[in-house]
Design a protein around this motif. Structure first.
Motif, PDB file in Angstrom:
ATOM      1  N   CYS A 137       0.834  -1.199   0.000  1.00  0.00           N
ATOM      2  CA  CYS A 137       0.000   0.000   0.000  1.00  0.00           C
ATOM      3  C   CYS A 137       0.868   1.248   0.000  1.00  0.00           C
ATOM      4  CB  CYS A 137      -0.934  -0.004   1.203  1.00  0.00           C
ATOM      5  SG  CYS A 137      -0.079   0.223   2.775  1.00  0.00           S
ATOM      6  N   CYS A 171       3.738   2.875   4.784  1.00  0.00           N
ATOM      7  CA  CYS A 171       4.913   2.962   5.648  1.00  0.00           C
ATOM      8  C   CYS A 171       5.941   3.943   5.110  1.00  0.00           C
ATOM      9  CB  CYS A 171       5.543   1.581   5.809  1.00  0.00           C
ATOM     10  SG  CYS A 171       5.905   0.753   4.252  1.00  0.00           S
ATOM     11  N   CYS A 212       1.203   0.633   9.285  1.00  0.00           N
ATOM     12  CA  CYS A 212       0.975  -0.552   8.457  1.00  0.00           C
ATOM     13  C   CYS A 212      -0.340  -1.252   8.793  1.00  0.00           C
ATOM     14  CB  CYS A 212       2.134  -1.531   8.655  1.00  0.00           C
ATOM     15  SG  CYS A 212       1.910  -3.072   7.757  1.00  0.00           S
TER      16      CYS A 212
HETATM   17  S1  SF4 Z   1       4.733  -2.853   5.022  1.00  0.00           S
HETATM   18 FE1  SF4 Z   1       2.615  -2.383   5.595  1.00  0.00          FE
HETATM   19  S2  SF4 Z   1       2.418  -0.149   5.258  1.00  0.00           S
HETATM   20 FE2  SF4 Z   1       4.263  -0.826   4.156  1.00  0.00          FE
HETATM   21  S3  SF4 Z   1       3.576  -1.236   2.054  1.00  0.00           S
HETATM   22 FE3  SF4 Z   1       3.456  -3.201   3.195  1.00  0.00          FE
HETATM   23  S4  SF4 Z   1       1.344  -3.286   3.982  1.00  0.00           S
HETATM   24 FE4  SF4 Z   1       1.709  -1.160   3.364  1.00  0.00          FE
END
Ligand code: SF4
Lengths: 412, 328
Positions: free
Chosen positions: A323, A326, A380
């Motif tokens: 996504c 982070c 996250c």
């Molecule tokens: S670690 Fe968590 S916040 Fe980062 S890209 Fe993956 S799912 Fe998204």
């Protein structure tokens, strides 16, 4: 495995320092962080069920990773049942060969954005095999022309301002393109539209795969995925085995959480693709390749994921939905963008790099860049404990991979 | 399969210093414990006051980093490739001289933090003992940098030295020490059974006994990552401020969402670290508060380093701020 990390560290550090002084990066990321925080908090207010749904998805992902072998088999069967062809690729080389074999030579290929594509260096490989390959995501297209790599997983060209885009386009299209975003978008649209319909093959990845139905769920906003997966006569999906969940219902939950934390209330398009295009409109005789592709292939790529899945601490890294949340919250990423990365970016990226994209040596500088400040864990949706994994990987760098050195619960 | 990789030497130097000298920069026990002379704390007791040498260390780290960054002007990643000792040798100055070059007023300030902390706790009614020159650094950096095998062995020594105090409770000034004792030692070192508290928790429990701090301006709290996220301590700081009558402003990122000061990156990536500190200072100054308060030696150093010349905003440790109330 051995290596002199000092040179790696030296080059990498120079790069980080340069990036931290780059005003393009600074402006772009500052804007992006602000926008991200604002839109996500709006989206959370409008769709307040999201955190609970994220908790549900955490469980779905945990169970799915634990049960990955069976789900993979089920997904492959579903694809075949739907008249597609399913492949399992153990490693990078195998994945590349499978895709190249399907495509052949001297073909035109349009491709959607995919981190796995970066991991495999898919475009470069297909080009070497004598194909003409076009990135269809606008950001990726810019980077393709710029011979650069993505600086963010969702907005790969986050570090390139419109003026620079205009320069790149003017050179490529052989005519003056003004630094006007609308015009820049339009010229690429015209150019790629032609490619979609001339292309022999479209390649995409998938955000989620439902094992029961063999449905590939793909989230996007530009519409390039729709075109590249619908216009050419052949569609190839190249997807990591960690993306599989048991049912279609569950895949929708994963998809919603993914786009919500990727700062979309709802994305413009979600494609659900499970087989070749077909019609039975004439005499009820099923005929393939009606308006869309006649052939449909899915390549499930392992390339180190099973090793990750089998490790108690690291299996959580496979829950990553990509996504990008982070990264916006990472203090290092905020000043260096994807220069804090090697294919995969940021703290979670250092873990992925260690397992699937270069090993501990490539990951080492990244692992030692992470501040282990832990804010990414707060952001996250999967609550992936990046600092814990970074700590353990540093330990493995220093002490080797013998397990007994790691943390245990019986010491005291 | 052993992985043989050569890490930047600065890491190995830090490791060696901890393991051999019980301090990341090989500071001498007498130097680390000098602040306590005025107090003559007993070596044994119920509550062990633990500095880990961390506040005392801070001005030295900064001095080293300054030297490294200075030597690194060419941007060749010099500091990493050469390591601290080599750089110092190459520049024709030895480590001892660098240590000697730390400004007396800086040394005094950070040594005083320990003194002030002990006085505050005593005034609140805690009976403290202290390991003095025998006190060993917690080894938090061994954990942080991946030297877990070393920490296993070194930790035994630390536990032995803590046991000599006979204390049931250890009160840590640095959240890094508290974190490693509380969350890592139980998993890595045998025989560790002492209750681990932070200075903040101890003060919070007796906050109604704190004297008011006369301060006309407001303060902004910079939550340290370890305190807020690993140890779950954030509201306590606000409560304490309320008790001493200080107005608190909140930055746009605080508590569990606090922004790292950049400190952890200082040894390997001083420029990035500095930039991050700069940005965090920006977030904190935006509140218009007169003083930035933190409760961690590394945050204190990083934020102090990030303030611009002539900035109106001061940076203080919680300990220093509370001591204002006792000093009148
Ligand atoms: S670690 Fe968590 S916040 Fe980062 S890209 Fe993956 S799912 Fe998204």
């Amino acid at each position: 495995m051995s290596g002199d990390l000092q040179k790696e560290f030296g080059d990498y550090t120079k790069n980080l320092n340069r990036a931290s002084k780059d005003t393009n990066i600074e402006t772009a990321i500052s804007r992006a962080v602000k926008a991200y925080r604002a839109t996500v908090s709006d989206a959370m207010e409008r769709y307040p069920h999201t955190p609970d749904l994220a908790a549900e998805v955490r469980q779905i992902k945990t169970d799915s990773i634990a049960n990955n072998d069976a789900l993979l088999q089920q997904a492959m069967e579903s694809v075949e049942r739907n008249k597609g062809k399913a492949f399992y690729a153990r490693d990078k080389q195998q994945a590349l060969e499978i895709v190249a074999e399907i495509i052949g030579k001297e073909k035109i290929v349009v491709k959607g954005k995919s981190m796995l594509g970066e991991e495999l260096h898919l475009r470069e490989y297909l080009e070497e095999k004598g194909n003409e390959v076009w990135e269809s995501d606008l950001g990726e297209f810019i980077l393709q022309l710029k011979h650069d790599r993505p600086m963010h997983i969702l907005s790969p060209a986050i570090h390139v301002p419109r003026e620079q885009v205009a320069e790149i386009f003017s050179k490529f299209f052989g005519r003056e393109v003004p630094p006007d975003i609308a015009q820049e978008v339009a010229i690429v649209k015209d150019f790629l539209r032609d490619k979609y319909f001339k292309a022999h093959v479209g390649i995409s990845s998938a955000n989620v795969v439902a094992a029961d139905t063999g449905a590939m769920v793909i989230i996007e906003n530009e519409g390039n995925i729709r075109l590249s997966t619908a216009a050419p006569p052949v569609h190839i999906v190249v997807v990591g085995i960690e993306k599989i969940v048991p049912t279609f219902q569950e895949s929708m939950k994963v998809a919603e959480v993914t786009w919500r934390y990727a700062q979309y209330g709802v994305p413009s398009y979600v494609s659900m693709i499970s087989g070749p295009s077909k019609t039975g409109d004439i005499e009820k005789v099923t005929t393939y390749g009606a308006h869309g592709p006649r052939e449909f292939y899915v390549v499930f790529v392992d390339n180190g994921r099973t090793t990750m899945a089998q490790d108690e601490l690291f299996s959580q890294a496979l829950h990553c939905l990509r996504c990008g949340g982070c990264m916006y919250e990472c203090p290092v990423f905020q000043v260096t963008a994807g220069n804090f990365g090697h294919t995969y970016l940021g703290g979670i990226g250092s873990v992925w790099t260690a397992f699937v994209a270069g090993g501990l040596e490539k990951a080492a500088p990244l692992l030692y860049t992470c501040l282990r400040c832990g804010r990414c864990v707060e952001r996250c949706p999967m609550q992936i404990d990046v600092p814990a994994m970074v700590g353990e990987l540093r330990n493995r760098i220093v002490n080797g991979e013998e397990k007994e050195i790691g943390l245990d619960s019986q010491a005291s | 399969m052993a992985v043989e990789m050569k890490l930047p030497p600065v890491l190995d130097i830090i490791r060696g210093n901890i393991v051999k000298h019980g301090n990341p920069l090989a500071l001498k026990g007498a130097e680390v414990a000098s602040w306590a002379k005025r107090l003559s704390l007993p070596a044994q007791g119920e509550i062990l006051f633990y500095t880990g040498g961390e506040y005392q260390l801070v001005p030295f780290i900064d001095s080293l980093v300054k030297t490294m960054t200075h030597m690194d002007q060419g941007g060749k990643g010099f500091s990493l490739m050469m390591g601290v000792r080599n750089i110092l040798d190459k520049a024709g100055i030895n480590a001892e001289k660098i240590y000697a070059s730390v400004l007396a007023k800086d040394k005094e300030r950070f040594n005083n933090v320990c003194y002030k902390a002990a006085v505050i706790l005593q005034e609140l009614g805690y009976d403290l003992c202290y390991g003095g020159e025998q006190e060993l650094y917690s080894g938090a950096l061994l954990y942080e940098l991946g030297y877990w095998q070393d920490l296993r062995e070194y930790g035994q020594k630390v536990v032995q030295s803590l046991k000599q105090s006979g204390a049931k409770t250890i009160v840590c000034l640095s959240p890094h020490a508290a974190e490693v004792f509380k969350l890592v030692y139980p998993k890595l070192v045998k025989g560790f059974q002492i209750e681990v508290r932070t200075f903040v928790e101890m003060v919070w429990e007796k906050r109604d006994k704190l004297p008011a701090v006369k301060f006309d301006d407001s303060v902004v709290i910079h939550d340290s990552c370890r305190l807020a996220r690993e140890l779950g301590i954030d509201q306590e700081l606000r409560d304490i401020m309320e008790s001493v009558g200080a107005a608190v402003r909140e930055p746009m990122r605080s508590r569990k969402w606090t922004t790292c000061c950049g400190g952890p990156g200082k040894l390997l990536f001083p420029e990035i670290s500095h930039k991050i500190a700069d940005r965090r200072i920006g977030e904190l100054e935006e509140t218009g508060a007169g003083v930035i308060l933190t409760s961690c030696p590394y945050c204190l150093a990083a934020l102090q380093g990030g303030t611009k010349e002539g900035s109106e905003t001061g940076v203080e440790d919680l300990i220093e701020f509370l001591y204002r109330g006792f000093a009148v």
